[in-house]
Design an enzyme around this catalytic site. Structure first.
Site, PDB file in Angstrom:
ATOM      1  N   HIS A 453      43.139  46.978  83.824  1.00 31.89           N
ATOM      2  CA  HIS A 453      42.676  47.866  82.748  1.00 31.89           C
ATOM      3  C   HIS A 453      42.644  47.125  81.407  1.00 31.89           C
ATOM      4  O   HIS A 453      41.622  47.087  80.723  1.00 31.89           O
ATOM      5  CB  HIS A 453      43.624  49.070  82.690  1.00 31.89           C
ATOM      6  CG  HIS A 453      43.301  50.071  81.622  1.00 31.89           C
ATOM      7  ND1 HIS A 453      42.807  51.320  81.901  1.00 31.89           N
ATOM      8  CD2 HIS A 453      43.408  50.021  80.263  1.00 31.89           C
ATOM      9  CE1 HIS A 453      42.618  51.988  80.783  1.00 31.89           C
ATOM     10  NE2 HIS A 453      42.985  51.224  79.765  1.00 31.89           N
ATOM     11  N   GLU A 454      43.763  46.517  81.047  1.00 32.75           N
ATOM     12  CA  GLU A 454      43.838  45.865  79.734  1.00 32.75           C
ATOM     13  C   GLU A 454      42.888  44.679  79.644  1.00 32.75           C
ATOM     14  O   GLU A 454      42.333  44.396  78.591  1.00 32.75           O
ATOM     15  CB  GLU A 454      45.275  45.436  79.415  1.00 32.75           C
ATOM     16  CG  GLU A 454      46.316  46.556  79.453  1.00 32.75           C
ATOM     17  CD  GLU A 454      45.923  47.801  78.663  1.00 32.75           C
ATOM     18  OE1 GLU A 454      45.218  47.663  77.650  1.00 32.75           O
ATOM     19  OE2 GLU A 454      46.305  48.911  79.082  1.00 32.75           O
ATOM     20  N   GLU A 476      37.746  53.595  77.180  1.00 24.59           N
ATOM     21  CA  GLU A 476      38.796  53.985  78.130  1.00 24.59           C
ATOM     22  C   GLU A 476      38.228  54.357  79.502  1.00 24.59           C
ATOM     23  O   GLU A 476      38.830  54.077  80.530  1.00 24.59           O
ATOM     24  CB  GLU A 476      39.636  55.132  77.561  1.00 24.59           C
ATOM     25  CG  GLU A 476      40.441  54.761  76.317  1.00 24.59           C
ATOM     26  CD  GLU A 476      41.334  53.542  76.512  1.00 24.59           C
ATOM     27  OE1 GLU A 476      41.583  53.137  77.671  1.00 24.59           O
ATOM     28  OE2 GLU A 476      41.774  52.967  75.496  1.00 24.59           O
TER      29      GLU A 476
HETATM   30 ZN   LIG Z   1      42.799  51.571  77.708  1.00 26.01          ZN
END
Ligand SMILES: [Zn+2]
Length: 1037
Positions: A453-454, A476
């Site tokens: 994710h990051e 996101e």
């Molecule tokens: Zn995020």
């Protein structure tokens, strides 16, 4: 930013199970003969440890009471000071003194006063200034405009081009001082410089024209706390298209909290060590330096940090030079960043150590953590996959990683799972450190996905940044979607995007988005206080689900091409959703397809909720089916949020896929775009006994309902040969059926009839879907009289698979994990269901394993089921076991183990122990701030603790809100976690009364909570009896 996942579900402890197993607690009475009786009979000897634990507890209590007293006193002192400041801060406060380098701005309300604050300068022309100020106010009023400092967004007349930021961090008293020089471009002439600054003390301000010597005189400066800005009023206007330099000298605290530049600590060799780290997203950079704290103001940054040489400092870029001073201080000068926004700027001052690796393209990746964790190799897994993932993303996006290095920083305390700061991403230890010898697959999965994710954010978010927070889902949603794509790259056999995405993202968010009080994925954001609100599961999970639907109807390769174009066009800049839609439409056009993506996607991103499609077929002879759509809501009694717009006006353009099947064959159809309330479609292959199945592989973000005849045909198919229907659709049918029934669209028996085929189901996903769908139903029933009927029915469905699979052994190695992930996860799921619903063998097994651990002091419990065993053991066995787990929680240093030990403590049925735990949870020395919420939520999931947690929550709301209120996500997680399973009229009344009297934020969470509890109460009233009647009949058959 990665939020805390609630991927794990605690096995529910049920009243029936407790009664039945009461014998266990009193020794071996009533136990069947055999090895079980031997193992559980003699109670484990923990007396000595017990006493030690007891002493510790008493001590812990004393400490917590002292801490509480201290906190109260500080709170009282602060509130007194707050009032003093508050009284003075009526209207824009002024600072004293004119002149080129002057202006001690007054502290904003609520700010702690940093030491070494200089005397405020004498106020010479105070009266004259006040007049000037009033005139100015009146002038704005006459123009019927808000003054530039009072507007929710920064006025657009200035733009920062470059920041030079020099910091000195004083770790011995947790303060820092800074000097920022901002190079400004003037777009419209103005006398005002308005930029964000919050909770700091400003010592001096100077404005100079860049190219010329000599300053522009500062008339006055003031903070305007309502919008968290600092205002510099000049004697003359800044001129258009010239550039100026703004210098501000300031100091502030390295706060003991979770946002801005804050501190935390850890213990090494018995000694407490401190570190300072930043969390700026979304609006907290302004607490660390005066800046234009909106994502659109991209600038370059050159940072220097001065600190004691016993520490090291980190920032987004590598250190260029370090200058050592004789007195043991050192200044690190970092290279200049590319154009970037303030929210992913970062720095840290710590005495961590690191390990390092290098990607094929030469990016240096380092993992920094506590020296003992680095020595143990706990960071190696993360380091290794990070290198591979950078290579993956560079290849997938066809855009190289932009910076020379990427540091991953593992910190003990953080408000989120992680934060994607460009080149310096910060992770809470529990989401990045992994000790292979004691971590479960689930833990490995969590760590992996947070890192994926990051890393995605280094492109989606850092390189290309949303224009404004209303489209936070643009970053996101992508990062969440890529968690599954990236994990599939690392573990090709796991099929995350096709399978686990459904249960963990799609099914999860449809629960939330099915509430009338939901909100669109793109939501208007007016002021700073709204911004935290947008970081919720709707943005993350619905965003990801919509992106997956989009990728699926575009075709994955065209979608990928579109993303490559989007990143290339907008790199180092900002983009809004329409920029994405345009690029994707163009990519489609290139392959000869024409879909107006903006038109389609606006309906999905600007409308809240989602449709349920009803397919009525097989009734006419000419192969015509009727497809209709309406908005799905759990509680049809609740009024729509927007009364001007009834639910009837909700319409979506839906990419529907339908398959027609019979006992052995399934045929897929192309996409049917459904855009009207009701449409007729011709299905060629339809025969008398054929069933219809909509939303193939559940790629669409909607539910599908059928006439009962079709449901029966589908159930029949599942029972005879379930493999004709894909794994994802089997899971989809289960989730749709449970939720359609819960909302009253479908009779209550249909989902329970579907479940029956599970005894033959060897795939993990449908079991997982069933387990998750059963969970809320279980919570609706777990305090009812007839609960045991439900319990019995579930046990019967689980029994044969439980027998077939058995228990795991403890010799998992890495390659085995990769190969047998599905199998191990299935086994885990079935064991969890069996133990939760009181399967006797499962209980015995758990108790035996715990007893063995206690008597031998060797933990031989298989890693993948430790949480289940701990929880089951605590719930069934006596207080000694609780004390034992409590002691282990204190003594273990492995973060994964600590977490599940803590959660196990919430499984007890002893209300005294639960109360004790709740009270201890607020002691930061015992339970980390971010974990306290989990303790309270887990107690609320326990039927014996639900009312305790609910009461505790109400009593401690002021403390909790003060602690987490600013990190709104944590607060809303707490509110929903404590309230989501309340389901009686009395509890609903208590909730409403509490809301009437409560103080503090989280209003949105509370309205969602009321709707959820209302829906729970309504379900009890309307459908509970129907369900029990069917269950009774079914069990006697
Ligand atoms: Zn995020």
């Amino acid at each position: 930013m990665a939020l805390e996942e609630k991927r794990e579900k605690r096995p529910p402890v049920t009243p029936m199970m407790i009664e039945e197993e009461a014998a266990l607690r009193n020794g071996s009475r009533g136990l069947p003969p055999g090895p079980w009786a031997d193992a559980a009979g003699p109670r484990p000897r923990t007396t000595e440890r017990h006493i030690a634990v007891h002493k510790r507890l008493v001590l812990g209590f004393a400490v917590s009471i002292l801490a509480l007293l201290a906190v109260t006193m500080i709170a009282v002192l602060l509130s007194v000071r707050f009032e003093e400041c508050g009284a003075a801060a009526d209207g824009p406060p002024r600072a004293g003194g004119n002149g080129s380098l002057s202006g001690a701005a007054r502290q904003p309300p609520g700010a702690g006063q940093p030491p070494g604050r200089p005397e405020e300068e004498a106020r010479g022309g105070e009266a004259a200034e006040e007049e000037e100020e009033e005139e100015e106010e009146e002038e704005w009023q006459r123009r019927r405009e808000l003054p530039p400092w009072a507007r929710p967004r920064l006025p657009r007349h200035l733009r920062p081009l470059h920041y030079n930021l020099m910091l000195s961090a004083f770790m011995e008293n947790f303060t820092f001082s800074g000097e920022v020089n901002v190079q400004l471009e003037v777009r419209n002439a103005s006398r005002y410089i308005v930029l964000h600054a919050h909770r700091m003390h400003i010592e001096a301000v100077r404005v100079a024209e860049d190219k010329l010597a000599g300053g522009v005189r500062v008339a006055r400066t003031f903070f305007y706390p309502q919008t968290q800005v600092f205002v510099v009023v000049l004697n003359r206007s800044l001129e258009v298209q010239r550039s100026y330099n703004l210098k501000i000298i300031y100091n502030a605290l390295i706060e003991n909290e979770l946002l801005g530049f804050f501190r935390s600590s850890y213990v090494l060799h018995g000694e407490r060590r401190f570190l300072g780290v930043t969390q700026f997203s979304p609006t907290h950079a302004r607490k660390a330096f005066p800046c234009f704290d909106e994502p659109i103001y991209k600038a370059t940054f050159k940072i220097s940090i001065r600190h004691q040489a016993t520490y090291l400092s980190l920032s987004n870029m590598p250190v260029e030079t370090s200058v050592f001073e004789e007195d043991g201080w050192v200044t690190d000068h970092f290279s200049q960043t590319p154009l970037m926004s303030t929210y992913y700027l970062a720095w840290a001052v710590c005495n961590f150590t690191y390990r390092e690796t290098v990607t094929k393209s030469g990016v240096v990746v380092r993992l920094y953590a506590r020296p003992d964790a680095i020595r143990r190799g706990s960071g190696d897994y993360a380091l290794n996959i990070t290198r591979r993932l950078i290579e993956f993303y560079e290849d997938y996006f066809k855009v190289p990683y932009s910076l020379p290095k990427l540091d991953l920083l593992a910190v003990p305390k953080h408000p989120y799972a992680a934060m994607e700061n460009w080149g310096l991403s910060v992770f809470v230890e529990q989401r990045i450190l992994l000790d292979p010898s004691i971590s479960s697959i689930l833990y490995l999965l969590d760590v992996t996905m947070v890192i994926v994710h990051e890393l995605c954010h280094q492109w989606f978010g850092d390189l290309v940044t949303p224009v404004w927070w209303e489209d936070v889902w643009l970053k996101e949603g992508f990062a969440h979607y890529f968690e599954f794509i990236g994990t599939d790259y690392l573990y090709p056999g796991w099929n995350m995007e096709k399978q686990r995405f459904l249960t963990d993202v799609l099914h999860e968010v449809m629960l939330l988005d099915g509430l009338a009080s939901s909100h669109p994925v793109s939501q208007e954001v007016q002021q700073a206080s709204d911004i935290d609100r947008v970081f919720d599961w709707i943005a993350y999970k619905k965003g990801a689900a919509l992106i997956r639907m989009l990728a699926s109807f575009m075709g994955h390769s065209v979608f990928q091409m579109g993303l490559q174009d989007y990143l290339t066009i907008h790199k180092y800049g900002n983009a809004a959703r329409n920029d994405l839609w345009n690029t994707l439409s163009k990519a489609l056009k290139r392959v000869g397809k024409s879909v107006n993506i903006q038109e389609v996607m606006d309906q999905w991103t600007l409308q809240m909720g989602y449709p349920v499609i009803t397919i009525l077929g097989n009734e006419t002879t000419d192969n015509i089916i009727v497809i209709s759509q309406e908005r799905f809501v759990y509680d049809s009694d609740t009024k729509p949020k927007d009364p001007a717009r009834g639910d009837n006006s909700y319409l979506w353009q839906i990419p529907l896929t339908i398959a027609v099947g019979n006992t052995s064959h399934i045929s897929s159809e192309a996409i049917i775009w459904v855009s009207n309330k009701s449409e007729h479609h011709r299905i060629p292959a339809l025969e008398e006994a054929s069933w219809l199945l909509g939303n193939i592989n559940q790629t669409g973000y909607f539910r599908v309902n059928y006439d009962i005849r079709n449901w029966k045909l589908l159930i029949n198919q599942l029972t005879r040969n379930h493999e004709v229907i894909s794994v994802s659709n089997r899971a989809g049918l289960i989730d749709d059926a449970f939720n359609l029934a819960r909302a009253g669209y479908l009779p209550q028996n249909i989902p329970l009839e579907i479940m029956r085929y599970l005894s033959e189901e060897k795939d993990f996903l449908p079991w997982h879907a069933a387990s998750r769908a059963l969970y809320p139903l279980d919570k609706l029933l777990d305090r009812t009289e007839n609960y045991n009927i439900f319990n019995e029915y579930i046990l019967r469905q689980v029994a044969s698979m439980y027998l077939k699979l058995g228990w795991p052994t403890n010799n998992l190695n890495k390659s085995l994990v990769q190969a047998s992930y599905q199998h191990e996860e299935l086994r885990r799921e079935v064991i969890m269901l069996a133990c939760s619903f009181g399967n006797k063998h499962c209980h015995q097994q758990a108790a035996t394993l715990i007893s063995d651990w206690i008597s031998s002091n060797r933990n031989r419990i298989p890693l993948n089921v430790r949480d289940i065993v701990y929880c089951t053991g605590v719930s069934l066995m006596d207080e000694d076991v609780w004390e034992f787990i409590w002691m282990k929680f204190h003594s273990t240093t492995a973060v994964s183990e600590k977490k599940i030990l803590l959660e196990a403590l919430t499984c007890s049925d002893d209300r005294n122990l639960l109360n004790r735990l709740l009270n201890l949870s607020l002691n930061s020395e015992v339970v980390l701030d971010q974990d306290a919420i989990d303790v309270i939520i887990h107690v609320a999931r326990n039927p014996h603790g639900r009312d305790l947690a609910w009461k505790f929550f109400r009593e401690k709301w002021k403390i909790l809100n003060a602690r987490y209120g600013e990190a709104l996500f944590m607060n809303s997680k707490l509110v929903s976690g404590v309230t989501e399973f309340l389901n009686t009229e009395g509890e609903l009344r208590e909730l409403k009364n509490f809301i009437k009297s409560y103080e503090g934020g989280a209003a949105v969470s509370f309205s969602r909570a009321v709707e959820t509890v209302e829906a729970n109460v309504r379900w009890q009233r309307l459908y509970k009896e129907e369900l029990f009647q069917w269950l009774r009949k079914s069990l006697t058959q």
